[in-house]
Scaffold this motif. Structure first.
Motif, PDB file in Angstrom:
ATOM      1  N   ILE A  72       0.847  -1.194   0.000  1.00 21.60           N
ATOM      2  CA  ILE A  72       0.000   0.000   0.000  1.00 21.60           C
ATOM      3  C   ILE A  72       0.889   1.253   0.000  1.00 21.60           C
ATOM      4  O   ILE A  72       0.589   2.250  -0.662  1.00 21.60           O
ATOM      5  N   MET A  73       1.994   1.189   0.737  1.00 23.91           N
ATOM      6  CA  MET A  73       2.910   2.334   0.798  1.00 23.91           C
ATOM      7  C   MET A  73       3.398   2.692  -0.616  1.00 23.91           C
ATOM      8  O   MET A  73       3.475   3.864  -0.981  1.00 23.91           O
ATOM      9  N   GLU A  74       3.731   1.672  -1.373  1.00 23.45           N
ATOM     10  CA  GLU A  74       4.213   1.913  -2.743  1.00 23.45           C
ATOM     11  C   GLU A  74       3.094   2.494  -3.609  1.00 23.45           C
ATOM     12  O   GLU A  74       3.324   3.399  -4.418  1.00 23.45           O
ATOM     13  N   ILE A  75       1.855   2.006  -3.433  1.00 20.96           N
ATOM     14  CA  ILE A  75       0.721   2.541  -4.206  1.00 20.96           C
ATOM     15  C   ILE A  75       0.584   4.043  -3.938  1.00 20.96           C
ATOM     16  O   ILE A  75       0.375   4.837  -4.859  1.00 20.96           O
ATOM     17  N   LYS A  76       0.764   4.428  -2.674  1.00 20.52           N
ATOM     18  CA  LYS A  76       0.616   5.852  -2.307  1.00 20.52           C
ATOM     19  C   LYS A  76       1.715   6.714  -2.918  1.00 20.52           C
ATOM     20  O   LYS A  76       1.535   7.913  -3.110  1.00 20.52           O
ATOM     21  N   GLU A  77       2.832   6.091  -3.238  1.00 24.08           N
ATOM     22  CA  GLU A  77       3.950   6.834  -3.844  1.00 24.08           C
ATOM     23  C   GLU A  77       3.677   7.152  -5.317  1.00 24.08           C
ATOM     24  O   GLU A  77       4.251   8.067  -5.874  1.00 24.08           O
ATOM     25  N   TYR A  78       2.795   6.359  -5.956  1.00 18.55           N
ATOM     26  CA  TYR A  78       2.593   6.494  -7.404  1.00 18.55           C
ATOM     27  C   TYR A  78       1.178   6.921  -7.800  1.00 18.55           C
ATOM     28  O   TYR A  78       0.904   7.135  -8.977  1.00 18.55           O
ATOM     29  N   THR A  79       0.266   6.956  -6.830  1.00 21.07           N
ATOM     30  CA  THR A  79      -1.133   7.312  -7.153  1.00 21.07           C
ATOM     31  C   THR A  79      -1.718   8.214  -6.061  1.00 21.07           C
ATOM     32  O   THR A  79      -1.131   8.348  -4.989  1.00 21.07           O
ATOM     33  N   MET A  80      -2.907   8.788  -6.349  1.00 20.84           N
ATOM     34  CA  MET A  80      -3.630   9.580  -5.338  1.00 20.84           C
ATOM     35  C   MET A  80      -4.553   8.612  -4.593  1.00 20.84           C
ATOM     36  O   MET A  80      -5.778   8.772  -4.586  1.00 20.84           O
ATOM     37  N   TRP A  81      -3.968   7.593  -4.028  1.00 21.67           N
ATOM     38  CA  TRP A  81      -4.735   6.498  -3.435  1.00 21.67           C
ATOM     39  C   TRP A  81      -5.740   6.980  -2.387  1.00 21.67           C
ATOM     40  O   TRP A  81      -6.866   6.484  -2.309  1.00 21.67           O
ATOM     41  N   ASN A  82      -5.331   7.967  -1.575  1.00 21.41           N
ATOM     42  CA  ASN A  82      -6.213   8.417  -0.492  1.00 21.41           C
ATOM     43  C   ASN A  82      -7.486   9.093  -0.997  1.00 21.41           C
ATOM     44  O   ASN A  82      -8.437   9.272  -0.242  1.00 21.41           O
ATOM     45  N   LYS A  83      -7.509   9.457  -2.302  1.00 20.00           N
ATOM     46  CA  LYS A  83      -8.716  10.072  -2.873  1.00 20.00           C
ATOM     47  C   LYS A  83      -9.752   9.024  -3.310  1.00 20.00           C
ATOM     48  O   LYS A  83     -10.899   9.355  -3.620  1.00 20.00           O
ATOM     49  N   VAL A  84      -9.340   7.771  -3.348  1.00 19.61           N
ATOM     50  CA  VAL A  84     -10.270   6.714  -3.801  1.00 19.61           C
ATOM     51  C   VAL A  84     -11.297   6.447  -2.698  1.00 19.61           C
ATOM     52  O   VAL A  84     -10.913   6.166  -1.554  1.00 19.61           O
ATOM     53  N   PRO A  85     -12.612   6.534  -3.009  1.00 17.78           N
ATOM     54  CA  PRO A  85     -13.633   6.259  -1.985  1.00 17.78           C
ATOM     55  C   PRO A  85     -13.435   4.868  -1.354  1.00 17.78           C
ATOM     56  O   PRO A  85     -13.155   3.914  -2.080  1.00 17.78           O
ATOM     57  N   PHE A  86     -13.561   4.801  -0.047  1.00 18.77           N
ATOM     58  CA  PHE A  86     -13.441   3.536   0.715  1.00 18.77           C
ATOM     59  C   PHE A  86     -12.082   2.844   0.544  1.00 18.77           C
ATOM     60  O   PHE A  86     -11.977   1.628   0.650  1.00 18.77           O
ATOM     61  N   HIS A  87     -11.025   3.652   0.273  1.00 17.08           N
ATOM     62  CA  HIS A  87      -9.720   3.026   0.008  1.00 17.08           C
ATOM     63  C   HIS A  87      -9.225   2.194   1.190  1.00 17.08           C
ATOM     64  O   HIS A  87      -8.624   1.144   0.989  1.00 17.08           O
ATOM     65  N   ASP A  88      -9.525   2.686   2.419  1.00  6.65           N
ATOM     66  CA  ASP A  88      -9.002   1.945   3.574  1.00  6.65           C
ATOM     67  C   ASP A  88      -9.634   0.558   3.691  1.00  6.65           C
ATOM     68  O   ASP A  88      -8.984  -0.405   4.108  1.00  6.65           O
ATOM     69  N   GLN A  89     -10.894   0.450   3.272  1.00  3.06           N
ATOM     70  CA  GLN A  89     -11.526  -0.883   3.335  1.00  3.06           C
ATOM     71  C   GLN A  89     -11.116  -1.761   2.154  1.00  3.06           C
ATOM     72  O   GLN A  89     -10.997  -2.975   2.284  1.00  3.06           O
ATOM     73  N   LEU A  90     -10.879  -1.112   1.005  1.00  7.14           N
ATOM     74  CA  LEU A  90     -10.436  -1.884  -0.166  1.00  7.14           C
ATOM     75  C   LEU A  90      -9.057  -2.499   0.092  1.00  7.14           C
ATOM     76  O   LEU A  90      -8.756  -3.600  -0.375  1.00  7.14           O
ATOM     77  N   GLU A  91      -8.239  -1.790   0.859  1.00  8.73           N
ATOM     78  CA  GLU A  91      -6.886  -2.289   1.153  1.00  8.73           C
ATOM     79  C   GLU A  91      -6.928  -3.673   1.798  1.00  8.73           C
ATOM     80  O   GLU A  91      -6.021  -4.471   1.623  1.00  8.73           O
ATOM     81  N   LYS A  92      -8.029  -3.943   2.529  1.00  4.69           N
ATOM     82  CA  LYS A  92      -8.114  -5.238   3.231  1.00  4.69           C
ATOM     83  C   LYS A  92      -8.327  -6.401   2.259  1.00  4.69           C
ATOM     84  O   LYS A  92      -8.189  -7.559   2.638  1.00  4.69           O
ATOM     85  N   LEU A  93      -8.710  -6.093   1.016  1.00  4.29           N
ATOM     86  CA  LEU A  93      -8.912  -7.177   0.029  1.00  4.29           C
ATOM     87  C   LEU A  93      -7.599  -7.550  -0.671  1.00  4.29           C
ATOM     88  O   LEU A  93      -7.571  -8.440  -1.522  1.00  4.29           O
ATOM     89  N   TRP A  94      -6.525  -6.862  -0.329  1.00  6.47           N
ATOM     90  CA  TRP A  94      -5.200  -7.161  -0.892  1.00  6.47           C
ATOM     91  C   TRP A  94      -4.296  -7.802   0.135  1.00  6.47           C
ATOM     92  O   TRP A  94      -4.428  -7.483   1.321  1.00  6.47           O
ATOM     93  N   PRO A  95      -3.313  -8.609  -0.283  1.00  8.72           N
ATOM     94  CA  PRO A  95      -3.111  -9.071  -1.643  1.00  8.72           C
ATOM     95  C   PRO A  95      -4.283  -9.940  -2.096  1.00  8.72           C
ATOM     96  O   PRO A  95      -4.779 -10.741  -1.315  1.00  8.72           O
TER      97      PRO A  95
END
Ligand code: TXA
Ligand code: MG
Length: 332
Positions: A72-95
């Motif tokens: 997730i840290m790497e995703i935040k380095e390359y995208t506006m991840w925090n702007k994605v709705p419900f991103h914190d809950q989607l993170e739980k579906l990864w990997p």
């Protein structure tokens, strides 16, 4: 010359990863396993590397690639991840088998996103793939490792036939766990738009979002990939309900059925196997290999059994619908 390394998710050596990471760092391509299908990967920050991917697959340049990350840290380095709705809950579906559309920054090259300001983001559930990304030091853009329009690749034999020596390294292992591609979603406010169904289904996504909708071709927000021909065998393939198939094939020796082992036993005929009907993951693991077996068989036509259009079988049916046409005796 392509170097084939015997390694897969859960079974690889340190030096196996080093070879792949070196190829990525040089701007070359690597075929690697994920839990869904094999990917054809290159440095997602390099236009040159990503253009090699488009060329190797014969992929239309307006169809963006999925970018694979290690964390997730790497995703935040390359995208506006925090702007994605419900991103914190989607993170739980990864990997896992999920791709989320997110706004990218300039570090991701414009070839990877096909000129869009968004990319598909995914952390694969395969330690080999994640280690390869980590050691490469960059996210890896990777579409499925098949020639454009063909079924996704679930074995290195398929890939060598279709992509030849386009990659420097290929990791060779068993058929990936799912055998069909990840669920691709676009979160829009409280709605989750499913651009491509997969192992994470409507039921899983409704635990996070208020509403789940399926993107349709022709709608405004649509995945560019959905407008192209997909997953198709070269020979014509029909689909029909299981109970109809016995009658359809009777006396027709030029048509081979593609069936689960249970249906094959019921019909007592020669068939191409879709595995165990009671295990949808076994069916999805067999699907793309079965489509390719149709092409290498002596038959002129194939006919594939249909499944319920709900849950994970619904995702399997999405691929079958795209690869086949509904049986109609007038078409013969
Ligand atoms: O399971 C998978 O997702 C595999 C493995 C290798 O990770 N990858 C895969 O990639 O299936 P590909 O390129 O064959 O499919 C990517 C799909 C395409 O339909 C593409 O149009 C869509 O994702 N896509 C990628 N970026 C997009 C974006 N920015 N906006 C909308 N759709 C996008
Ligand atoms: Mg693909």
């Amino acid at each position: 010359m392509v170097e084939i390394i015997e390694a897969e998710c859960g079974r690889y050596k340190e030096e196996d990863i080093k070879a792949g990471a070196n190829a990525i760092k040089k701007g070359n391509l690597v075929v690697f396993p994920t839990e869904t299908v094999y990917g054809l990967g290159g440095d997602a920050t390099s236009d040159q590397a990503c253009q090699k991917i488009f060329k190797a697959k014969g992929r239309p340049s307006d169809n963006p690639l999925i970018v694979h990350f290690n964390s997730i840290m790497e995703i935040k380095e390359y995208t506006m991840w925090n702007k994605v709705p419900f991103h914190d809950q989607l993170e739980k579906l990864w990997p896992g088998p999920l791709t989320v559309i997110a706004e990218k920054n300039d570090k991701i090259c414009s070839s990877a996103s096909a000129g869009l300001d968004t990319i598909g983001v995914r952390i694969p559930d395969c330690d080999l793939a994640r280690e390869l990304i980590l050691r490469s030091g960059v996210p890896i853009a990777a579409p499925s490792a098949n020639a454009s329009g063909r079924p996704s690749a679930t074995s290195i034999d398929h890939i060598r036939k279709e992509l030849g020596d386009m990659a420097e390294i290929m990791y060779k292992g068993q058929v990936p766990h799912y055998g069909i591609e990840s669920t691709v979603i676009q979160p829009v406010g409280e709605t989750c738009l499913i651009l491509r169904p997969g192992a994470y289904t409507e039921v899983d996504l409704l635990k996070i979002f208020k509403r789940v909708e399926y993107a349709k071709i022709g709608e405004k927000v649509v995945s560019p990939g959905t407008k192209y021909r997909h997953y198709s065998p070269e020979k014509p393939l029909f689909r029909a309900e299981k109970f109809q198939i016995k009658d359809i094939i009777s006396g027709r020796h030029d048509m081979i059925p593609i069936l689960t082992d249970q249906s094959g036993a019921d019909m007592n005929c020669k068939y191409i196997s879709l595995g165990n009907a009671n295990d949808p993951y076994d069916v999805s693991r067999h699907l793309y290999d079965a489509l390719r077996r149709l092409d290498s068989s002596n038959a002129s036509w194939g006919i594939i059994e249909m499944f319920p259009r709900t849950g994970y079988f619904g995702s399997i049916m999405n691929r079958i619908d795209k690869a086949s046409i509904q049986f109609d005796a007038d078409l013969l």
